[in-house]
Design a protein around this motif. Structure first.
Motif, PDB file in Angstrom:
ATOM      1  N   MET A  14       0.823  -1.208   0.000  1.00 55.62           N
ATOM      2  CA  MET A  14       0.000   0.000   0.000  1.00 55.62           C
ATOM      3  C   MET A  14       0.857   1.258   0.000  1.00 55.62           C
ATOM      4  N   ALA A  15       1.922   1.250   0.806  1.00 56.78           N
ATOM      5  CA  ALA A  15       2.734   2.447   0.973  1.00 56.78           C
ATOM      6  C   ALA A  15       3.902   2.519   0.005  1.00 56.78           C
ATOM      7  N   GLY A  16       4.163   1.416  -0.729  1.00 61.69           N
ATOM      8  CA  GLY A  16       5.285   1.414  -1.657  1.00 61.69           C
ATOM      9  C   GLY A  16       6.628   1.409  -0.957  1.00 61.69           C
ATOM     10  N   VAL A  17       6.723   0.692   0.176  1.00 63.16           N
ATOM     11  CA  VAL A  17       7.971   0.611   0.939  1.00 63.16           C
ATOM     12  C   VAL A  17       8.282  -0.864   1.192  1.00 63.16           C
ATOM     13  N   THR A  18       9.454  -1.122   1.776  1.00 63.45           N
ATOM     14  CA  THR A  18       9.818  -2.491   2.098  1.00 63.45           C
ATOM     15  C   THR A  18       9.128  -2.929   3.382  1.00 63.45           C
ATOM     16  N   ARG A  19       9.091  -4.242   3.595  1.00 61.43           N
ATOM     17  CA  ARG A  19       8.516  -4.754   4.841  1.00 61.43           C
ATOM     18  C   ARG A  19       9.374  -4.369   6.046  1.00 61.43           C
ATOM     19  N   ALA A  20      10.688  -4.201   5.815  1.00 56.37           N
ATOM     20  CA  ALA A  20      11.558  -3.751   6.919  1.00 56.37           C
ATOM     21  C   ALA A  20      11.155  -2.356   7.380  1.00 56.37           C
ATOM     22  N   THR A  21      10.755  -1.514   6.427  1.00 58.82           N
ATOM     23  CA  THR A  21      10.308  -0.168   6.796  1.00 58.82           C
ATOM     24  C   THR A  21       9.047  -0.231   7.646  1.00 58.82           C
ATOM     25  N   VAL A  22       8.128  -1.120   7.289  1.00 59.84           N
ATOM     26  CA  VAL A  22       6.903  -1.281   8.088  1.00 59.84           C
ATOM     27  C   VAL A  22       7.255  -1.738   9.501  1.00 59.84           C
TER      28      VAL A  22
END
Length: 679
Positions: A14-22
């Motif tokens: 959804m946010a266009g980021v990596t899972r590490a960022t989440v």
């Protein structure tokens, strides 16, 4: 409103980021939404809370029409069924009416849309859901909107037949006038039959939502059909069309169902070829289809491989062969259709006609080992069907077997056992084949070895040995990145798609010569093969491919590595097929091989995929590093080299397997003798 939960992987997309960022957000921000479900290792979160949190921090990219509709329907799944009747009339709606409806205030939108489409106002439909539907159909097309409804409503769908298999099954039918599918699912087979000229379409499915989706889909994709009728009921126990005599029947039935009605239907008149055993529900579906086609009518059924050889089904198979009903068995490679670990079979059958001569043989095609094109399979079947006594066997690919030979103790109709049996070659011929393959393999291995050390790309010599790959410092290289959407807005890229032309709209290209131009298809992209399709196959807007274009798939179907093809001089001038994205870079600003390499990176594509049963790539969310042109060219040469390395490795692997097979065949047949050990 029903709560919808999402995982960390969903949030990253959804946010266009990596899972590490989440994960970092969860640890560092006390106000990050608390889990509402899942497990300690894989928590789930409320979709609305997550969207609000992301939006408040500017981390929520603008949703595509498809994703906006999907998100809206997931939050109110009951509205999905209520809005299905809106879709067929939207196909014919003029652009000006779409624009007018989308400008209406919320309090007017639902009622005015219902009046405009001549559809009863739904009792459950929020304005934001209707607005999302209008946007998706207007900008992406009704077919795309139906995919979203399939995902939201299709939880009870057992399986979906992949499009290549659908096209093959329809291609095996000679006269698809009236077509019946007793396990129609979402209507894929019937829709494909309509594209090939079917005028009356009958379907039945045990899942109510699938039956409704199928009828809506057919009214969207087959507007010229004279009659469309689908019914929700158990086809074997509650036959909705007992008197139907169609021209042809197509079916991808559920496999391995023991509770199909064996005891209740023991004396059913459909079992002309014998009562199907309790564990052989597939043979019940075969006879059900035959009972609903007129004499001389054709049937194509997708079958599990076990149905060809299990002892319990021997009597029914024997009767199908003896009466001339079974005409061909075609083995497909594993992965062609779910379940993906099995190589399924296609059974081609004919309802016997007493006024015509009964066939004296059955055709067997092994497409699992030879990777035959669909066009070649259809060609072989039609050559056999037109004159089976003059059919020329194709070694290792196609063979016909007489009814007398098939009616042995096992009645085994597995194509591999029939196609490869009795292939006799002299010792000299066997030795020549093996030697020819060995020479090809040696050249392929030499080329692969060369590519692991050095290669020439264009006018540059590229050193690929291990010491040439420089190692970054203690931390990996990082870049500022931009999304494809950003690059499109900045003019560095243009995006093209060969989407289906909306009914009532005119094509953008009226060039009559276009009919003779080949089309790059989704299958070509995945297999890295030359263009194989024809514009006559499917109505699409015409997009000509240019040298340097980057082409990617829209749907992934279980692919771990998403292919990105850089068009070359051979592709130039051909047409782009449907379900493909074409990205045309400005050559002064973007190197095409650099672009293809980063766009197809696993982590990049993972963040830009959506859907569950049908996984789609949202290409606008892919990210590209912002680096100078010289660095782009360096990366581009490296990615081009890796592409050639993969191609060379695949060829060497294929040749090694075939060479070993030929040597083994020679040894076991007595044509070749083992080398003597050194004394």
């Amino acid at each position: 409103m029903t709560r919808v939960e999402v995982t960390s992987a969903d949030i990253s997309r959804m946010a266009g980021v990596t899972r590490a960022t989440v994960s970092n957000w969860r640890r560092r921000h006390p106000d990050f939404p608390d889990p509402t479900g899942g497990t300690d290792t894989s928590p789930a979160y409320d979709l609305v809370e997550v969207r609000d949190w992301l939006a408040a921090r500017g981390q929520l990219p603008e949703l595509s029409p498809l994703e906006e509709l999907r998100t809206t329907l997931l939050q109110a799944p009951r509205e999905a069924a209520a809005l299905l009747p809106f879709i067929p009339p939207l196909v014919w709606l003029e652009t000006s009416r779409f624009d007018w409806l989308r400008e209406l205030h919320d309090e007017e939108l639902v009622a005015e849309t219902s009046r405009c489409l001549d559809v009863s106002p739904p009792t459950e439909a929020a304005p934001e859901t209707v607005r999302a539907l209008l946007r998706c159909v207007s900008e992406e097309g009704a077919e795309v909107a139906l995919v979203v409804f399939q995902d939201v409503l299709g939880a009870d769908s057992v399986h979906t037949t992949p499009k290549p298999v659908v096209d093959l099954m329809v291609g095996l039918l000679l006269e698809p006038g009236t077509v019946f599918d007793p396990a129609c699912g979402g209507g894929g087979l019937l829709s494909a039959a309509a594209r090939q000229g079917a005028t009356q379409l009958f379907g039945q499915d045990i899942a109510p939502t699938q039956a409704v989706l199928s009828e809506v889909r057919l009214r969207v994709e087959a507007p010229k059909a004279e009659l469309v009728e689908t019914v929700a009921a158990d086809s074997l126990r509650q036959d909705a069309f007992p008197d139907l005599q169609a021209d042809t029947a197509l079916c991808n039935p559920p496999f391995g169902i023991r509770d199909w009605g064996h005891d209740d239907l023991a004396y059913d008149p459909r079992w002309v070829y014998g009562l199907p055993p309790r564990a052989e529900s597939e043979l019940a579906w075969v006879q059900h289809c035959l009972a609903h086609v007129e004499p001389g009518g054709g049937v194509v059924v997708l079958m599990p491989p076990g149905a060809a050889e299990r002892a319990s089904g021997r009597r029914v198979r024997a009767e199908l062969i003896r009466r001339g009903a079974l005409r061909a068995v075609i083995a497909l490679p594993p992965g062609a259709a779910p379940p993906l670990h099995l190589g399924l079979h296609l059974w081609v059958l004919t309802q016997p006609d007493e006024t015509l001569d009964t066939g004296e043989s059955v055709l067997f095609i092994d497409a699992a080992t030879e990777n035959l094109s669909h066009e070649r399979i259809v060609e072989l079947w039609r050559d056999f069907d037109e004159a089976e006594e003059r059919f020329e066997p194709v070694e290792g690919v196609a063979q016909r077997a007489s009814i007398v030979d098939l009616l042995d103790a096992t009645v085994d109709v597995t194509p591999a056992r029939r196609v490869h049996a009795g292939v006799v070659a002299t010792p000299t011929e066997q030795a020549e084949r093996a030697e020819h393959l060995r020479e090809q393999l040696a050249r392929a291995c030499a080329n692969l070895a060369e590519l692991t050390d050095a290669a020439r790309i264009g006018g540059d010599t590229f050193d690929a040995s291990s010491h040439a790959w420089a190692v970054a410092d203690a931390e990996p290289e990082t870049w500022r990145t931009a999304t494809v959407a950003d690059l499109l807005r900045g003019g560095a890229l243009t995006l093209h798609r060969a989407t289906s032309v909306r009914r009532g709209a005119s094509s953008r290209n009226t060039d009559a010569a276009i009919d003779d131009m080949p089309v790059l298809t989704l299958s070509d992209l995945r297999g890295e093969t030359p263009t194989s399709g024809s514009p006559r196959d499917k109505p699409a807007e015409h997009v000509r491919i240019e040298d340097g274009d980057v082409i990617m798939p829209e749907t992934l179907h279980g692919l771990r590595i998403v292919p990105a093809r850089v068009a070359d001089a051979e592709d130039s001038g051909k047409l782009l097929g449907p379900h493909l994205f074409l990205l045309r870079p400005d050559p002064e600003r973007l190197d095409p091989w650099f672009l293809a390499g980063f766009l197809s990176a696993e982590e990049n594509t993972h963040r830009a995929t959506t859907g569950t049963s049908i996984v789609r790539l949202d290409v606008k969310r892919l990210r590209v590093p912002l680096v100078p042109p010289r660095s782009q060219r360096d990366y581009g040469r490296a990615f081009q080299h890796l592409f050639r390395l993969r191609q060379s490795a695949a060829l060497a692997s294929t040749l090694a397997e075939e060479t070993a097979r030929q040597w083994a065949t020679g040894l076991t047949s007595g044509a070749l003798l083992p080398p003597e050990a050194d004394s």
